[in-house]
Design an enzyme around this catalytic site. Structure first.
Site, PDB file in Angstrom:
ATOM      1  N   LYS A   1       0.763  -1.065  -0.057  1.00 49.26           N
ATOM      2  CA  LYS A   1       0.084   0.000   0.036  1.00 49.26           C
ATOM      3  C   LYS A   1       0.887   1.168   0.002  1.00 49.26           C
ATOM      4  O   LYS A   1       0.678   2.084  -0.810  1.00 49.26           O
ATOM      5  CB  LYS A   1      -0.885  -0.029   1.378  1.00 49.26           C
ATOM      6  CG  LYS A   1      -1.984   1.183   1.262  1.00 49.26           C
ATOM      7  CD  LYS A   1      -3.204   0.661   1.992  1.00 49.26           C
ATOM      8  CE  LYS A   1      -2.927   0.849   3.466  1.00 49.26           C
ATOM      9  NZ  LYS A   1      -2.767   2.311   3.928  1.00 49.26           N
TER      10      LYS A   1
ATOM     11  N   GLY B   1      -5.079   8.329   5.283  1.00 47.29           N
ATOM     12  CA  GLY B   1      -4.192   9.236   6.073  1.00 47.29           C
ATOM     13  C   GLY B   1      -2.870   9.292   4.833  1.00 47.29           C
ATOM     14  O   GLY B   1      -2.426  10.488   4.916  1.00 47.29           O
TER      15      GLY B   1
ATOM     16  N   SER C   1       7.177   9.163  12.151  1.00 45.54           N
ATOM     17  CA  SER C   1       6.274   9.151  11.366  1.00 45.54           C
ATOM     18  C   SER C   1       6.520   9.105   9.864  1.00 45.54           C
ATOM     19  O   SER C   1       7.246  10.279   9.482  1.00 45.54           O
ATOM     20  CB  SER C   1       5.214  10.178  11.499  1.00 45.54           C
ATOM     21  OG  SER C   1       4.336  10.285  10.516  1.00 45.54           O
TER      22      SER C   1
ATOM     23  N   GLN D   1       4.743   9.214   7.313  1.00 47.66           N
ATOM     24  CA  GLN D   1       3.734  10.301   6.500  1.00 47.66           C
ATOM     25  C   GLN D   1       4.285  11.477   6.906  1.00 47.66           C
ATOM     26  O   GLN D   1       3.934  12.232   5.618  1.00 47.66           O
ATOM     27  CB  GLN D   1       2.389   9.902   6.939  1.00 47.66           C
ATOM     28  CG  GLN D   1       1.719   8.458   6.565  1.00 47.66           C
ATOM     29  CD  GLN D   1       0.169   8.296   7.074  1.00 47.66           C
ATOM     30  OE1 GLN D   1      -0.179   9.201   7.752  1.00 47.66           O
ATOM     31  NE2 GLN D   1       0.023   7.309   6.809  1.00 47.66           N
TER      32      GLN D   1
ATOM     33  N   ASP E   1       1.977  -1.014  11.954  1.00 50.66           N
ATOM     34  CA  ASP E   1       0.522  -1.386  11.206  1.00 50.66           C
ATOM     35  C   ASP E   1       0.386  -3.007  11.581  1.00 50.66           C
ATOM     36  O   ASP E   1      -0.794  -3.626  11.267  1.00 50.66           O
ATOM     37  CB  ASP E   1       0.810  -1.399   9.507  1.00 50.66           C
ATOM     38  CG  ASP E   1       0.582   0.190   9.106  1.00 50.66           C
ATOM     39  OD1 ASP E   1       0.124   1.029   9.827  1.00 50.66           O
ATOM     40  OD2 ASP E   1       0.989   0.350   8.024  1.00 50.66           O
TER      41      ASP E   1
ATOM     42  N   LYS F   1      -4.553   6.007  14.658  1.00 52.37           N
ATOM     43  CA  LYS F   1      -4.725   5.383  13.221  1.00 52.37           C
ATOM     44  C   LYS F   1      -6.086   5.460  12.828  1.00 52.37           C
ATOM     45  O   LYS F   1      -6.839   6.212  13.210  1.00 52.37           O
ATOM     46  CB  LYS F   1      -4.296   3.954  13.545  1.00 52.37           C
ATOM     47  CG  LYS F   1      -2.827   3.710  13.672  1.00 52.37           C
ATOM     48  CD  LYS F   1      -1.934   4.537  12.519  1.00 52.37           C
ATOM     49  CE  LYS F   1      -0.404   4.548  12.544  1.00 52.37           C
ATOM     50  NZ  LYS F   1       0.266   5.434  11.760  1.00 52.37           N
TER      51      LYS F   1
HETATM   52  C1  S3P Z   1       2.704   4.931   6.109  1.00 53.21           C
HETATM   53  C2  S3P Z   1       2.999   5.207   7.324  1.00 53.21           C
HETATM   54  C3  S3P Z   1       2.478   4.777   8.717  1.00 53.21           C
HETATM   55  C4  S3P Z   1       1.572   3.427   8.369  1.00 53.21           C
HETATM   56  C5  S3P Z   1       0.600   3.917   7.452  1.00 53.21           C
HETATM   57  C6  S3P Z   1       1.249   4.052   5.805  1.00 53.21           C
HETATM   58  C7  S3P Z   1       3.392   5.523   5.107  1.00 53.21           C
HETATM   59  O1  S3P Z   1       2.010   6.091   9.316  1.00 53.21           O
HETATM   60  O2  S3P Z   1       0.991   3.498   9.634  1.00 53.21           O
HETATM   61  O3  S3P Z   1      -0.062   2.907   7.204  1.00 53.21           O
HETATM   62  O4  S3P Z   1       2.869   4.870   3.861  1.00 53.21           O
HETATM   63  O5  S3P Z   1       4.044   6.076   4.941  1.00 53.21           O
HETATM   64  P1  S3P Z   1       2.515   6.929  10.118  1.00 53.21           P
HETATM   65  O6  S3P Z   1       3.866   7.295   9.415  1.00 53.21           O
HETATM   66  O7  S3P Z   1       1.779   8.100  10.501  1.00 53.21           O
HETATM   67  O8  S3P Z   1       2.964   6.113  11.562  1.00 53.21           O
END
Ligand code: S3P
Length: 427
Positions: A21, A93, A166, A168, A313, A340
């Protein structure tokens, strides 16, 4: 929708799961930014990634899906076009936070909205650093969606020490930095998934256990062809089912083995899990390989806090594994779980408690205690795909099976879960 599961008697066969993903989201985004045509094979086409695809279509990109290949005509540097209305990002997110970094650089205004779960999730964590770079982003008063992103008067690169672990947030800043001539530098103390760095070919320097990540316009993507390895976070559900069910020999093909994501394998192996890796190769910058999973006796271990972002995750399904393993399962330093798709600490604790399984809740985790009376099997997804799949697996491991209410949210990351289960499990 209530989904019922019988006890899994035997597991046999192989699965080639859809693409990871995190990589699929980034592939769609970077292909949309590049000037020309890119092709993405084995791209995950779940609800979350479809939110990303829809957003970039609304931003003017031509995106076609033919025979499971996503073909994208990217618009080049600052080539995205003003959407005619707001961008609805569903439950995702990753789409929201990464896209905000991209949109903050554009010359038009955009408005980001999402479903109830996404509308509760914290956005100040990206609003603050992006605005520090000169972006003009406003969220609601409590730092949630909708986000209004206006064209900036002047953007500037920054040096930013990550206050939370994080990927993200890190990626959101990197994606705004990607549009600037000067170098933006991120200092990361606890490593998080590094797909943005890998896919954009960013400079990463290790200094005293810290990572310094550098980005500038020189890293702007060119069109590419990419084969996305299968999602290790989705594989984790099948791995735990296979380890804990009797009579299992299961192969999962072409699974992502990036070291910022394989904490789940490390922990399950340390717990006594019989997982063998074969056909390991590096393709398109990411390590991948086949996993062979066999029935095992598991025992609980102490989980190192530096591994938490790596397994963030997979904690729900690791908790399920821990419940069936010898000894008590405890996880701490995982406060991020509260932010989450649901408050995962609460969702996990409620599901265990409501089914006669004693569990102690902490602000940053939980401890599952010995179950003295037979557990029942009526679970809730709390609208969270990973909670839905975790308790589907728990149900299949109970002698009398069980059921998950609100199961349909599973399509956020894996619309084919039930078909895949039916192809490998004998009930
Ligand atoms: C993700 C980062 C994670 C993860 C999310 C996907 C990504 O979140 O939990 O399902 O693709 O960068 P965080 O970076 O906010 O922990």
């Amino acid at each position: 929708m209530i989904q019922k599961f019988n006890h899994a008697n035997k597991i046999n066969g192989g699965l080639k799961l859809a693409g990871d993903k995190s990589i699929s989201h980034r592939a769609v985004m970077f292909a949309s930014l590049a000037d020309g045509i890119s092709e993405i094979r084995n791209c995950l086409l779940s609800e979350d990634v479809i939110s990303t695809i829809h957003a970039f279509k609304k931003l003017g990109c031509e995106i076609d899906i033919i025979d499971q290949i996503v073909k994208i005509s990217g618009l080049g540097f600052l080539g995205l076009r003003k959407p005619i209305d707001s961008l609805y990002l569903g439950n995702s997110g990753t789409t929201t936070r990464l896209l905000s970094g991209i949109l903050a650089a554009q010359k038009f205004e955009s408005l980001l909205t999402g479903d109830d779960s996404l509308s509760r999730r914290p956005m100040n964590r990206i609003i603050e650093p992006l605005n520090l770079m000169g972006a003009d982003i406003t969220g609601s008063r409590d730092g949630t969606l909708p986000l209004l992103i206006r064209p900036s008067k002047k953007l500037k690169s920054i040096q930013y020490k990550m206050p939370i672990a994080s990927a993200q947030v890190k990626s959101s800043i990197l994606l705004l930095g990607l549009h600037l001539e000067d170098t933006t530098e991120i200092i990361e103390e606890t490593p998080t998934r590094n797909h943005t760095e890998n896919m954009l070919g960013l400079e990463v320097v290790n200094v005293d256990q810290k990572k310094i990540i550098r980005v500038s316009r020189r890293n702007y993507p060119e069109p590419f062809d990419l084969d996305v390895p299968s999602d290790i976070s989705t594989a984790a559900f099948f791995i735990v089912l296979g380890l804990l069910a009797d009579n299992c020999e299961l192969t999962l093909y072409n699974v992502l083995l990036n070291e910022t994501r394989t904490g789940v394998l490390q922990i399950l192996k340390e717990m006594g899990g019989d997982i063998t890796l074969s056909n390991i190769e590096k393709l398109n910058g990411e390590k991948r390989g086949d996993l062979i999973v066999r029935s095992s006796e598991l025992k609980n271990i102490k989980i190192d806090k530096r591994l938490i972002p790596n397994i963030i995750d997979e904690i729900p399904i690791l908790a399920a594994a821990g419940f069936f393993a010898d000894g008590e399962f405890e996880i701490r330093n995982a406060e991020e779980l509260r932010h989450k798709e649901s408050d995962r600490i609460k969702s996990i604790c409620s599901n265990f408690k409501n089914n006669n399984i004693p569990i102690v809740e902490f602000a940053d985790g939980f401890k599952i205690e010995e179950c003295k009376i037979p557990p029942t099997g009526k679970f809730n997804s709390f609208g969270d795909h990973r909670i839905a799949m975790t308790f589907s697996i728990v149900s299949m491991l109970f002698k009398n099976g069980g059921e998950v209410n609100g199961f349909e949210c599973c399509a956020v990351s894996n619309p084919h879960f039930i078909d895949q289960i039916n192809s490998i499990v004998k009930f």
